[in-house]
Design a protein around this motif. Structure first.
Motif, short mmCIF file in Angstrom:
data_model
loop_
_atom_site.label_atom_id
_atom_site.label_comp_id
_atom_site.label_asym_id
_atom_site.label_seq_id
_atom_site.Cartn_x
_atom_site.Cartn_y
_atom_site.Cartn_z
N GLY A 108 0.78 -1.23 0.00
CA GLY A 108 0.00 0.00 0.00
C GLY A 108 0.82 1.28 0.00
O GLY A 108 0.23 2.37 0.04
N VAL A 109 2.14 1.18 -0.04
CA VAL A 109 2.99 2.38 -0.04
C VAL A 109 3.84 2.37 -1.30
O VAL A 109 4.61 1.43 -1.54
N PHE A 110 3.72 3.41 -2.12
CA PHE A 110 4.53 3.51 -3.34
C PHE A 110 5.94 3.92 -2.95
O PHE A 110 6.15 4.90 -2.24
N TYR A 111 6.93 3.16 -3.42
CA TYR A 111 8.33 3.49 -3.15
C TYR A 111 9.22 2.87 -4.21
O TYR A 111 8.98 1.73 -4.64
N HIS A 112 10.23 3.61 -4.63
CA HIS A 112 11.27 3.04 -5.48
C HIS A 112 12.60 3.67 -5.07
O HIS A 112 12.65 4.77 -4.54
N ASP A 113 13.68 2.95 -5.30
CA ASP A 113 14.98 3.34 -4.77
C ASP A 113 15.72 4.37 -5.61
O ASP A 113 16.74 4.89 -5.16
N THR A 114 15.25 4.65 -6.79
CA THR A 114 15.99 5.56 -7.67
C THR A 114 15.51 6.99 -7.49
O THR A 114 14.37 7.31 -7.84
N PRO A 115 16.33 7.88 -6.92
CA PRO A 115 15.92 9.29 -6.77
C PRO A 115 15.71 9.92 -8.14
O PRO A 115 16.51 9.75 -9.05
N ALA A 138 19.91 13.21 0.12
CA ALA A 138 19.66 12.85 -1.28
C ALA A 138 18.84 11.58 -1.44
O ALA A 138 18.02 11.47 -2.34
N ASP A 139 19.08 10.58 -0.57
CA ASP A 139 18.45 9.28 -0.76
C ASP A 139 18.33 8.53 0.56
O ASP A 139 18.63 9.08 1.63
N ALA A 140 17.89 7.28 0.47
CA ALA A 140 17.69 6.46 1.67
C ALA A 140 18.99 6.24 2.43
O ALA A 140 19.02 6.26 3.66
N LEU A 141 20.07 6.02 1.69
CA LEU A 141 21.36 5.80 2.34
C LEU A 141 21.80 7.05 3.10
O LEU A 141 22.34 6.96 4.21
N GLU A 262 11.02 12.50 -3.30
CA GLU A 262 10.00 11.45 -3.07
C GLU A 262 10.47 10.38 -2.10
O GLU A 262 9.76 10.02 -1.16
N GLN A 263 11.67 9.84 -2.30
CA GLN A 263 12.14 8.72 -1.49
C GLN A 263 12.33 9.12 -0.03
O GLN A 263 11.82 8.46 0.89
N VAL A 264 13.05 10.20 0.20
CA VAL A 264 13.35 10.64 1.57
C VAL A 264 12.08 11.07 2.28
O VAL A 264 11.87 10.74 3.46
N ALA A 265 11.20 11.79 1.60
CA ALA A 265 9.95 12.24 2.21
C ALA A 265 9.08 11.05 2.61
O ALA A 265 8.45 11.05 3.68
N THR A 266 9.04 10.02 1.75
CA THR A 266 8.25 8.82 2.07
C THR A 266 8.78 8.12 3.31
O THR A 266 8.01 7.75 4.21
N LEU A 267 10.08 7.94 3.38
CA LEU A 267 10.68 7.24 4.52
C LEU A 267 10.49 8.01 5.82
O LEU A 267 10.15 7.43 6.86
N MET A 268 10.68 9.33 5.79
CA MET A 268 10.51 10.12 7.01
C MET A 268 9.05 10.16 7.44
O MET A 268 8.74 10.14 8.64
#
Length: 475
Positions: A108-115, A138-141, A262-268
C-alpha cells in the motif's frame, strides 16, 4: 545497474544458496564481503558476477565437440564448480544490494529506490532547504547515515504492516474529561531516537504561524490565554482526533514542500506515523491489528511540530477570518480560540461558527461540536486552563481560584505535619504553574515547599542515624 539488472526483482529473484562440496580457492574468495558501490561500478549484478568468474578462471568458451573424453570430464567438473561459485556470488551480490537499498516498504505504499524529479518537487529544493536551515538528504542511504543506522534497520523501522506480531510502540489509554479514552502511542527506544532527530533537525525548523502557541519555544498556555484576556465573549472550538487526522500522505506532502525528494519524504513520513492498533490473541500469539488510517501518533516527539507546520494555512485562514470580523484568534494544538472585544456590539456568533466549520473542513479536519463553547464575560472564561476574565489588579491570564485554594490547603497541612492528598512532587509542579502566571504568589509557594522538603529530608536522616546507633548498641 544495467537494464538487465533492473528487470530482476530483489524479492522474487533471490537465488538459493549452495555450498561447494569441497572448499577451493575460488569458493574461499567468495566468502569476503563486497560493497554495493563495487558492484554498481562494475555495471550491475550480472556483469559483476561474470567478471568475478572470469577473474577466478571459471569461464571457458570452448567447443566441447573437439574435446577428448578426459578433457570433457575436466570441463564438466569445472562447470559444476562454476555453477556453485556463481550462486554464492549472486547471493552475496543480492545481500549487498539489500544492504544499500530499501527495495520495499510494505503493502500500500509507493516506493522506489531511484531518486528522480517529478511534478511534485519544488522549483528550487536546495534553496528551500537552506531557507529553513534543513540538512540536505539525497536518498535512503543518506537518511540512514544521518540517523546513525544501516539500511536494514531503517527498512525495519518504516515497514508498513496492518497486522503484525511485533510493534515499534507502547500503547495505553488515558481517560478523557468527557468520559472517553485517549490512545497514547509512545515509540520504543530505537524509533524514538530516529523521531527525536527528525524533530530536532527538521520538523522544528519548518515555518509556523504566529497564532500557534502549543509546543513552541517561548510560548505556552499562558501566552495563548493572554491573547484573549478581558474579552466580552470567548469562542472555543476543538478539532476532533487532531493527531490521527494527519495521515502519512499529508506528512509526506509537507516534507516534499520543504524541499525533500520522493524517497526521503516517504521514509521520514513512515518513521513519523503509525496505525492506531488493537492487541488481539490469535492461536496463542499476540497480534497488533490496525483499526484506522496511518497517521501521527499521540506520544511521538515529532507529532507536535509536524502538526504546527501542517496547520500553517489553517492558521492563516482563521486569522484572516478573525481580522475580517473584529476578533482575535490563537491555537494551542487542537484548541481553537477566538475572542470578541467589541464594547456595546453584538458578537458575530453564528457567522463565526459557520465560517470556522467550513474552513476547518476544507483543511482536512473536523470540528467536535460537543466541545464548542461560547463564554460571555458574565461567567468564568477559561482558555487552556487559565481564567481570562477582566479583573482589577489581576494578571491577564491566571490560575483558577479553586486550584490556588487546593494548593494552599495542601501546603498548610504539610507544614503542620499532616498528610495531604497531593504528593510533594505534584505540589511543586502546580506551584511552578502558578509561577508562570503570578511570579510573586508562585515564588512564595515554591519557597514554602522547599522548606517542607528540607525539613522532611532532615527528619529522615535523623531517624536513619538513630536507627543505626540503636543497632550498634545492641550488637
Amino acid at each position: 545497474m544495467t537494464a538487465s539488472d533492473t528487470n530482476q526483482n530483489p524479492q522474487t529473484a533471490k537465488p538459493q544458496s549452495a555450498k561447494p562440496q569441497s572448499e577451493s580457492p575460488q569458493a574461499h574468495s567468495t566468502s569476503e564481503r563486497v560493497e554495493w558501490t563495487v558492484i554498481a561500478e562494475a555495471g550491475g549484478i550480472h556483469t559483476w558476477v561474470y567478471s568475478e568468474l572470469e577473474r577466478q578462471g571459471l569461464i571457458d568458451n570452448v567447443d566441447t565437440s573437439t574435446l577428448t573424453a578426459a578433457e570433457r570430464k575436466r570441463y564438466r567438473k569445472k562447470r559444476d564448480e562454476e555453477r556453485v561459485v556463481r550462486k554464492i556470488l549472486q547471493k552475496k551480490a543480492w545481500k549487498s544490494y539489500r544492504e544499500a537499498h530499501i527495495v520495499h516498504v510494505g503493502r500500500g505504499v509507493f516506493y522506489h529506490d531511484t531518486p528522480d524529479v517529478d511534478v511534485y518537487d519544488v522549483e528550487d529544493p536546495k534553496g528551500r532547504l537552506e531557507s529553513n536551515d534543513l540538512p540536505p538528504i539525497a536518498d535512503a542511504l543518506g537518511l540512514a547515515k544521518r540517523l546513525g543506522i544501516g539500511i536494514p534497520k531503517l527498512r525495519w523501522l518504516v515497514f508498513n504492516r496492518e497486522v503484525d506480531t511485533g510493534c515499534h510502540y507502547h500503547y495505553w489509554t488515558v481517560p478523557k474529561r468527557d468520559g472517553g479514552r485517549r490512545l497514547i502511542s509512545a515509540p520504543k527506544p530505537e524509533l524514538k531516537k530516529a523521531q527525536a532527530w527528525i524533530a530536532r533537525t527538521i520538523s522544528e525548523h519548518l515555518p509556523i504561524h504566529g497564532a500557534a502557541h502549543g509546543f513552541v519555544p517561548g510560548r505556552s498556555t499562558v501566552t495563548n490565554a493572554a491573547v484573549h484576556a478581558g474579552a466580552s465573549v470567548v469562542f472555543k472550538f476543538d478539532i476532533k482526533d487532531f493527531f490521527p487526522s494527519v495521515t502519512t500522505n499529508r506528512v509526506k506532502g509537507l516534507l516534499r514542500k520543504a524541499g525533500y525528494g520522493e524517497q526521503v519524504a516517504t521514509l521520514m513520513a513512515l518513521l513519523c506515523t503509525e496505525f492506531p492498533r488493537e492487541e488481539l490473541m490469535l492461536r496463542g500469539r499476540k497480534h497488533y491489528v490496525a483499526i484506522g488510517a496511518r497517521g501521527l501518533p499521540q506520544g511521538a516527539p515529532t507529532s507536535p511540530s509536524l502538526t504546527n507546520a501542517l496547520c500553517m494555512r489553517l492558521d492563516c485562514r482563521l486569522t484572516g477570518l478573525a481580522n475580517s470580523i473584529g476578533l482575535k484568534y490563537s491555537r494551542y494544538a487542537d484548541d481553537l480560540t477566538f475572542s470578541w472585544h467589541g464594547e456595546g456590539k453584538e458578537a458575530p456568533v453564528m457567522r463565526l461558527r459557520h465560517a470556522v466549520r467550513k474552513i476547518v473542513s476544507a483543511e482536512g479536519f473536523v470540528i467536535k461540536d460537543s466541545k464548542t463553547r461560547i463564554l460571555r464575560s458574565g461567567r468564568r472564561q477559561r482558555v487552556t486552563g487559565l481564567v481570562v476574565n477582566k479583573a482589577e489588579s489581576a494578571e491577564d491570564a491566571r490560575v483558577p481560584r479553586f486550584m490556588l485554594r487546593q494548593i494552599r490547603t495542601a501546603i498548610y497541612k504539610l507544614e503542620r505535619g499532616q498528610e495531604a492528598k497531593e504528593s510533594l512532587e505534584q505540589l511543586r509542579g502546580w506551584a511552578a504553574y502558578v509561577y508562570m502566571t503570578d511570579k510573586k504568589r508562585g515564588a512564595d509557594m515554591l519557597s514554602r515547599l522547599a522548606a517542607i522538603s528540607s525539613a522532611t529530608t532532615a527528619t529522615t536522616t535523623s531517624s536513619a542515624s538513630n536507627s543505626s546507633t540503636t543497632t550498634g548498641a545492641k550488637i
